[in-house]
Design a protein around this motif. Sequence first.
Motif, PDB file in Angstrom:
ATOM      1  N   ASN A  21       1.424  -1.383   0.031  1.00 29.21           N
ATOM      2  CA  ASN A  21       0.173  -0.136   0.058  1.00 29.21           C
ATOM      3  C   ASN A  21       0.962   1.146  -0.303  1.00 29.21           C
TER       4      ASN A  21
ATOM      5  N   MET B 159      -4.288   5.337  -7.939  1.00 28.26           N
ATOM      6  CA  MET B 159      -5.719   4.833  -7.875  1.00 28.26           C
ATOM      7  C   MET B 159      -6.444   3.730  -9.361  1.00 28.26           C
TER       8      MET B 159
ATOM      9  N   SER C  14      -4.916   0.891  -6.721  1.00 33.84           N
ATOM     10  CA  SER C  14      -5.407   0.214  -5.587  1.00 33.84           C
ATOM     11  C   SER C  14      -6.720   0.194  -5.535  1.00 33.84           C
TER      12      SER C  14
ATOM     13  N   PHE D  48      -9.151   3.791  -4.941  1.00 35.10           N
ATOM     14  CA  PHE D  48      -9.467   4.451  -3.810  1.00 35.10           C
ATOM     15  C   PHE D  48      -8.269   5.682  -3.998  1.00 35.10           C
ATOM     16  N   ASN D  49      -8.551   6.782  -3.073  1.00 33.56           N
ATOM     17  CA  ASN D  49      -7.971   8.113  -3.295  1.00 33.56           C
ATOM     18  C   ASN D  49      -8.075   8.963  -2.011  1.00 33.56           C
TER      19      ASN D  49
ATOM     20  N   SER E 206      -9.852   7.226   1.061  1.00 32.14           N
ATOM     21  CA  SER E 206     -10.796   7.231   1.549  1.00 32.14           C
ATOM     22  C   SER E 206     -10.701   5.873   0.811  1.00 32.14           C
ATOM     23  N   ARG E 207     -12.399   4.786   1.788  1.00 33.52           N
ATOM     24  CA  ARG E 207     -12.161   3.051   1.471  1.00 33.52           C
ATOM     25  C   ARG E 207     -13.212   3.300   0.305  1.00 33.52           C
ATOM     26  N   GLU E 208     -13.499   4.001  -0.474  1.00 31.19           N
ATOM     27  CA  GLU E 208     -14.818   4.834  -1.609  1.00 31.19           C
ATOM     28  C   GLU E 208     -13.217   4.997  -2.933  1.00 31.19           C
ATOM     29  N   ALA E 209     -14.366   3.605  -3.963  1.00 29.47           N
ATOM     30  CA  ALA E 209     -14.332   3.142  -4.837  1.00 29.47           C
ATOM     31  C   ALA E 209     -14.368   4.188  -5.968  1.00 29.47           C
ATOM     32  N   GLN E 210     -13.091   5.120  -6.521  1.00 35.00           N
ATOM     33  CA  GLN E 210     -13.604   5.823  -7.144  1.00 35.00           C
ATOM     34  C   GLN E 210     -14.141   5.592  -8.927  1.00 35.00           C
TER      35      GLN E 210
ATOM     36  N   ASN F 229      -5.996  -4.565  -8.596  1.00 35.87           N
ATOM     37  CA  ASN F 229      -5.000  -4.049  -7.067  1.00 35.87           C
ATOM     38  C   ASN F 229      -3.704  -4.630  -8.295  1.00 35.87           C
TER      39      ASN F 229
END
Length: 354
Positions: free
Chosen positions: A22, A196, A199, A202-203, A205-209, A214
Amino acid sequence: MPSADAILPYLERIDASRQYSNFGPLVRELEIRLAERLAPDAHAVTASSGTSALVLGLMALDLPRGAVCALPSWTFVATAHAVLAAGLTPWFIDVDAETAMLDPQACQTVLSRAPGKVRAIIPVCAHGAPLDVGGWAHFQSQTGVRVVVDAAAAHDSLTSAPFPMAVSLHATKSLGAGEGGYVVCPDTDFAQRLRMLSSFGFNGSREAQMIAQNAKMSEYAAAVALSAMDSWASTRLLYQQTAFKLRIALKDVPQVQFQEGWGLRWVSSVCVVRIPAGTLAPLIAFLKANDIDTRQWWGEGCHVSRAFAELARDDMPNTEHLAATTLGLPYCATMNDAQVSRLTGLLQQFFQDS
């Protein structure tokens, strides 16, 4: 590859930080060092493999799903896999007969034969050879087609990155991390998008933008890569010295032609030569009979592989010729004089007798 002793200080830093993935401190340091090799405004984003790096570079273009992406058939199959993984439609085209790479001027004409509107193109640095960066920058500005470079083996020959370039850090490459890769690009926003996409979208936060993957590099892979960078100057010299020995030993064997500038202006981890038509199969058999293996690194071209046989393609006369006249010879940074002499002596014998 670096020794365990060379890697150990970086492993101890991992133990101290207790961050293992990470975008840890070693990955961030590696990205800075990779970018600094090119230009003050360059950015590097690491990935779990060279293929993943290319996938991320294509995804970051944010093209419509299914958009046509032109690429050479004369490349490793990972290039085609990356196009499909990024949700694009591959269209195989032919390379230049001399450089074994796509020619930016010729490609402007080739685009008119595409099965649909070409939105992206992937020039491949053949076995690590340098790219015509200026020509491709002009191509992109003239056509609007986005350029993403497969520079998997071209860590050494990269000098600038006006568009995304994906490099492999596989153990078979000149700078190795065991497995890994990176993308270099000139744009901060594009680099952030790459990060982003690697991963889960994520940016902070735990919200997928966004739809993402991965594909992050671990701290352990970064430890190996940083160690490899520490010794890069000496490793590069070893590659160059071995290349010189091969060139000198074969200077009177005109049938064996090295890539332009290989071992002189740039290095890679493979030795790929051109030989006369009709000699490929006999030479492979002759060397095999003397317990020397060879590689047809790119086979007959991607378009021949079963996985891609149904995909659209242009005519391939140069690719077909290259497949019949190109051979990978044994070569490594630690190749000793006896190994060089044995290989070159057999090559001399074969072409004198044929």
